[in-house]
Design an enzyme around this catalytic site. Structure first.
Site, PDB file in Angstrom:
ATOM      1  N   TYR A 161       0.856 -14.120 -14.819  1.00 24.83           N
ATOM      2  CA  TYR A 161      -0.122 -13.161 -14.145  1.00 24.83           C
ATOM      3  C   TYR A 161      -1.665 -13.442 -14.062  1.00 24.83           C
ATOM      4  O   TYR A 161      -2.225 -13.675 -13.088  1.00 24.83           O
ATOM      5  CB  TYR A 161       0.084 -11.593 -14.766  1.00 24.83           C
ATOM      6  CG  TYR A 161      -0.612 -10.589 -14.084  1.00 24.83           C
ATOM      7  CD1 TYR A 161      -0.404  -9.960 -13.123  1.00 24.83           C
ATOM      8  CD2 TYR A 161      -2.154 -10.130 -14.532  1.00 24.83           C
ATOM      9  CE1 TYR A 161      -0.777  -9.029 -12.113  1.00 24.83           C
ATOM     10  CE2 TYR A 161      -2.622  -9.125 -13.935  1.00 24.83           C
ATOM     11  CZ  TYR A 161      -2.135  -8.289 -12.843  1.00 24.83           C
ATOM     12  OH  TYR A 161      -2.672  -7.420 -12.120  1.00 24.83           O
ATOM     13  N   SER A 170      -7.918  -9.944 -10.848  1.00 26.55           N
ATOM     14  CA  SER A 170      -7.886  -8.944 -11.863  1.00 26.55           C
ATOM     15  C   SER A 170      -8.573  -9.403 -13.254  1.00 26.55           C
ATOM     16  O   SER A 170      -8.726 -10.674 -13.235  1.00 26.55           O
ATOM     17  CB  SER A 170      -6.394  -9.045 -12.315  1.00 26.55           C
ATOM     18  OG  SER A 170      -6.348  -8.336 -13.919  1.00 26.55           O
ATOM     19  N   ALA A 183       0.778  -1.359  -0.008  1.00 25.84           N
ATOM     20  CA  ALA A 183      -0.148   0.090   0.067  1.00 25.84           C
ATOM     21  C   ALA A 183       0.868   1.258  -0.086  1.00 25.84           C
ATOM     22  O   ALA A 183       0.407   2.540   0.116  1.00 25.84           O
ATOM     23  CB  ALA A 183      -0.976   0.116   1.186  1.00 25.84           C
ATOM     24  N   ARG A 235       1.990   2.639  -2.339  1.00 25.02           N
ATOM     25  CA  ARG A 235       1.597   3.537  -3.827  1.00 25.02           C
ATOM     26  C   ARG A 235       0.375   2.643  -4.473  1.00 25.02           C
ATOM     27  O   ARG A 235      -0.034   1.547  -4.243  1.00 25.02           O
ATOM     28  CB  ARG A 235       2.696   3.393  -4.489  1.00 25.02           C
ATOM     29  CG  ARG A 235       3.336   2.440  -5.034  1.00 25.02           C
ATOM     30  CD  ARG A 235       4.854   2.499  -5.478  1.00 25.02           C
ATOM     31  NE  ARG A 235       5.689   1.248  -5.725  1.00 25.02           N
ATOM     32  CZ  ARG A 235       5.711   0.614  -6.801  1.00 25.02           C
ATOM     33  NH1 ARG A 235       5.023   1.146  -7.804  1.00 25.02           N
ATOM     34  NH2 ARG A 235       5.931  -0.729  -6.913  1.00 25.02           N
ATOM     35  N   ILE A 290      -6.420   0.137 -14.644  1.00 28.63           N
ATOM     36  CA  ILE A 290      -6.483   1.243 -13.552  1.00 28.63           C
ATOM     37  C   ILE A 290      -5.163   2.082 -13.696  1.00 28.63           C
ATOM     38  O   ILE A 290      -4.117   1.286 -13.874  1.00 28.63           O
ATOM     39  CB  ILE A 290      -6.563   0.517 -12.155  1.00 28.63           C
ATOM     40  CG1 ILE A 290      -7.538  -0.392 -12.103  1.00 28.63           C
ATOM     41  CG2 ILE A 290      -6.729   1.748 -11.218  1.00 28.63           C
ATOM     42  CD1 ILE A 290      -9.013   0.105 -12.214  1.00 28.63           C
ATOM     43  N   LYS A 333      -3.957 -14.627 -10.871  1.00 29.06           N
ATOM     44  CA  LYS A 333      -5.003 -13.902 -10.642  1.00 29.06           C
ATOM     45  C   LYS A 333      -6.340 -14.943 -10.801  1.00 29.06           C
ATOM     46  O   LYS A 333      -7.267 -14.806  -9.954  1.00 29.06           O
ATOM     47  CB  LYS A 333      -5.314 -12.773 -11.586  1.00 29.06           C
ATOM     48  CG  LYS A 333      -4.054 -11.540 -11.085  1.00 29.06           C
ATOM     49  CD  LYS A 333      -4.213 -11.275  -9.974  1.00 29.06           C
ATOM     50  CE  LYS A 333      -3.084  -9.917  -9.619  1.00 29.06           C
ATOM     51  NZ  LYS A 333      -2.993  -9.527  -8.408  1.00 29.06           N
ATOM     52  N   ALA A 340      -2.727 -16.671 -14.504  1.00 30.87           N
ATOM     53  CA  ALA A 340      -2.722 -17.802 -13.686  1.00 30.87           C
ATOM     54  C   ALA A 340      -2.771 -17.404 -12.316  1.00 30.87           C
ATOM     55  O   ALA A 340      -3.695 -18.061 -11.358  1.00 30.87           O
ATOM     56  CB  ALA A 340      -1.599 -18.797 -14.039  1.00 30.87           C
TER      57      ALA A 340
HETATM   58  P1  NAP Z   1       1.544  -0.907  -8.249  1.00 30.08           P
HETATM   59  O1  NAP Z   1       1.324   0.492  -8.495  1.00 30.08           O
HETATM   60  O2  NAP Z   1       2.812  -1.420  -8.803  1.00 30.08           O
HETATM   61  O3  NAP Z   1       1.894  -0.882  -6.538  1.00 30.08           O
HETATM   62  C1  NAP Z   1       2.072  -2.466  -6.220  1.00 30.08           C
HETATM   63  C2  NAP Z   1       2.386  -2.109  -4.571  1.00 30.08           C
HETATM   64  O4  NAP Z   1       2.427  -3.775  -4.021  1.00 30.08           O
HETATM   65  C3  NAP Z   1       3.529  -1.697  -4.091  1.00 30.08           C
HETATM   66  O5  NAP Z   1       3.250  -0.732  -3.070  1.00 30.08           O
HETATM   67  C4  NAP Z   1       4.442  -2.902  -4.181  1.00 30.08           C
HETATM   68  O6  NAP Z   1       5.487  -2.390  -2.884  1.00 30.08           O
HETATM   69  C5  NAP Z   1       3.530  -3.736  -3.357  1.00 30.08           C
HETATM   70  N1  NAP Z   1       4.253  -4.966  -3.582  1.00 30.08           N
HETATM   71  C6  NAP Z   1       4.780  -5.596  -4.723  1.00 30.08           C
HETATM   72  N2  NAP Z   1       5.316  -6.902  -4.211  1.00 30.08           N
HETATM   73  C7  NAP Z   1       5.010  -6.825  -2.829  1.00 30.08           C
HETATM   74  C8  NAP Z   1       5.494  -7.894  -1.857  1.00 30.08           C
HETATM   75  N3  NAP Z   1       6.011  -9.083  -2.392  1.00 30.08           N
HETATM   76  N4  NAP Z   1       5.223  -7.700  -0.499  1.00 30.08           N
HETATM   77  C9  NAP Z   1       4.336  -6.628  -0.293  1.00 30.08           C
HETATM   78  N5  NAP Z   1       4.226  -5.593  -1.168  1.00 30.08           N
HETATM   79  C10 NAP Z   1       4.545  -5.815  -2.394  1.00 30.08           C
HETATM   80  O7  NAP Z   1       0.402  -1.924  -8.485  1.00 30.08           O
HETATM   81  P2  NAP Z   1      -1.122  -1.693  -8.573  1.00 30.08           P
HETATM   82  O8  NAP Z   1      -1.389  -1.023 -10.004  1.00 30.08           O
HETATM   83  O9  NAP Z   1      -1.240  -0.703  -7.370  1.00 30.08           O
HETATM   84  O10 NAP Z   1      -1.605  -2.893  -8.354  1.00 30.08           O
HETATM   85  C11 NAP Z   1      -2.211  -3.333  -7.052  1.00 30.08           C
HETATM   86  C12 NAP Z   1      -2.866  -4.829  -7.181  1.00 30.08           C
HETATM   87  O11 NAP Z   1      -4.139  -4.712  -8.358  1.00 30.08           O
HETATM   88  C13 NAP Z   1      -2.023  -5.813  -7.728  1.00 30.08           C
HETATM   89  O12 NAP Z   1      -2.488  -6.985  -6.901  1.00 30.08           O
HETATM   90  C14 NAP Z   1      -2.490  -5.816  -9.271  1.00 30.08           C
HETATM   91  O13 NAP Z   1      -2.137  -7.091  -9.915  1.00 30.08           O
HETATM   92  C15 NAP Z   1      -4.009  -5.540  -9.124  1.00 30.08           C
HETATM   93  N6  NAP Z   1      -4.544  -5.108 -10.409  1.00 30.08           N
HETATM   94  C16 NAP Z   1      -3.638  -3.643 -10.836  1.00 30.08           C
HETATM   95  C17 NAP Z   1      -4.507  -3.563 -11.944  1.00 30.08           C
HETATM   96  C18 NAP Z   1      -3.994  -2.125 -12.661  1.00 30.08           C
HETATM   97  O14 NAP Z   1      -4.518  -1.871 -13.776  1.00 30.08           O
HETATM   98  N7  NAP Z   1      -3.408  -1.435 -11.996  1.00 30.08           N
HETATM   99  C19 NAP Z   1      -5.688  -4.193 -12.764  1.00 30.08           C
HETATM  100  C20 NAP Z   1      -5.915  -5.424 -12.144  1.00 30.08           C
HETATM  101  C21 NAP Z   1      -5.354  -5.729 -10.983  1.00 30.08           C
HETATM  102  P3  NAP Z   1       6.796  -1.229  -3.430  1.00 30.08           P
HETATM  103  O15 NAP Z   1       6.028  -0.017  -3.375  1.00 30.08           O
HETATM  104  O16 NAP Z   1       7.516  -1.515  -1.931  1.00 30.08           O
HETATM  105  O17 NAP Z   1       7.324  -1.761  -4.441  1.00 30.08           O
END
Ligand code: NAP
Length: 252
Positions: free
Chosen positions: A159, A146, A15, A17, A192, A163, A161
């Site tokens: 990814y 997702s 969380a 970012r 997003i 999700k 698989a």
């Molecule tokens: P993001 O901007 O890349 O942020 C990911 C966050 O997860 C970061 O705070 C990161 O930490 C943290 N993280 C990554 N690996 C981790 C680990 N091993 N342990 C703890 N924290 C970890 O991603 P997002 O777009 O906000 O995505 C958030 C979630 O929504 C993900 O599960 C993603 O697959 C899902 N999602 C996103 C979209 C989209 O379009 N953006 C669509 C569908 C689903 P650091 O800041 O320390 O790197």
């Protein structure tokens, strides 16, 4: 005025970012105390400014550097949250990464990294948080899947698989713990605007996706936070084992 989550304790993984940060803020705005994680040193500063922002809302907040893919780290993290905040009412398993590659080029290491971070993390965290939730005979677990996990996408087999795995896990856990008044649901966001999808704003790939979104735009992290708030609160008290797509109607 009563807020939707007054006095509740919420965990949000990943969380510092993106979607996770929007969720942490949203839950705090509704009165929840929030413990959240991040994993990279580069995000420590962002994590502490989010803590400060949340505290301004009059609730408690704490950031932990903890790898969600590491079982022991999750155990320590949840134990610390229970010791500090007293319990866990809401757990949002949001941490996730993508390492997109065509199968022909995908290495076993890339596959494993995505599976550990996206899927094993959900097992790691859920296994820990159901203990305080079972004691309280209440809880809400929300797993970030997702739309790609439902539909698949070329170049995203690992990814997708991971999700899709989250969805099977969510439905199974909902069946296991429903009798304890613990709910478990998943959200399937579409595209997003975050660091993960920054490439969408550049060039043809982005435009091609936009054409497939009936609402005609990418989603905002805050819109996923609203969906999460619904599932976290009693507004969804009769909903478990479900996947809510928040994708602007995306059809890929
Ligand atoms: P993001 O901007 O890349 O942020 C990911 C966050 O997860 C970061 O705070 C990161 O930490 C943290 N993280 C990554 N690996 C981790 C680990 N091993 N342990 C703890 N924290 C970890 O991603 P997002 O777009 O906000 O995505 C958030 C979630 O929504 C993900 O599960 C993603 O697959 C899902 N999602 C996103 C979209 C989209 O379009 N953006 C669509 C569908 C689903 P650091 O800041 O320390 O790197």
């Amino acid at each position: 005025m009563m807020k939707l989550l007054d006095g509740k304790v919420a965990i949000v993984t990943g969380a510092a970012r993106g979607i996770g940060a929007a969720i942490a803020l949203k839950l705090a705005e509704q009165g929840a105390h929030v413990a959240f994680t991040y994993v990279s040193d580069g995000s420590a500063e962002k994590a502490s400014s989010l803590v400060a922002e949340i505290e301004k809302l009059g609730v408690k907040a704490k950031a932990y550097k903890a790898n969600a893919g590491d079982f022991a780290a999750c155990e320590t993290f949840v134990n610390e949250v229970v010791a500090t905040f007293g319990t866990v009412d809401i757990c949002v398993n949001n941490a996730g990464i993508s390492k997109d590659n065509l199968l022909l080029r995908m290495t076993p290491e890339q596959w494993d990294e995505v599976m550990e971070t996206n899927l094993k993390s959900v097992f790691n965290m859920t296994k820990q948080v159901i203990r305080p939730m079972m004691k309280a005979r209440s809880g809400s677990i929300i797993n970030m899947s997702s739309i790609i996990g439902i539909r698949g996408n070329a170049g995203q087999s690992s990814y997708a698989a991971s999700k899709a795995g989250i969805i099977g896990f969510t439905k199974s856990i909902a069946a296991e713990i429903g009798s304890r008044n613990i709910r478990c649901n998943a959200i399937a966001p579409g595209f997003i605007e975050t660091d993960m999808t920054h490439y969408l704003n550049e060039g043809e790939a982005g435009k091609a996706f936009l054409d497939k979104i009936p609402l005609g735009r990418f989603g905002k992290a805050d819109e996923i936070a609203n969906t999460t708030l619904f599932l976290a609160s009693d507004l969804s008290s009769y909903i478990t084992g479900q996947v809510i797509s928040a994708c602007g109607g995306l059809n890929i």
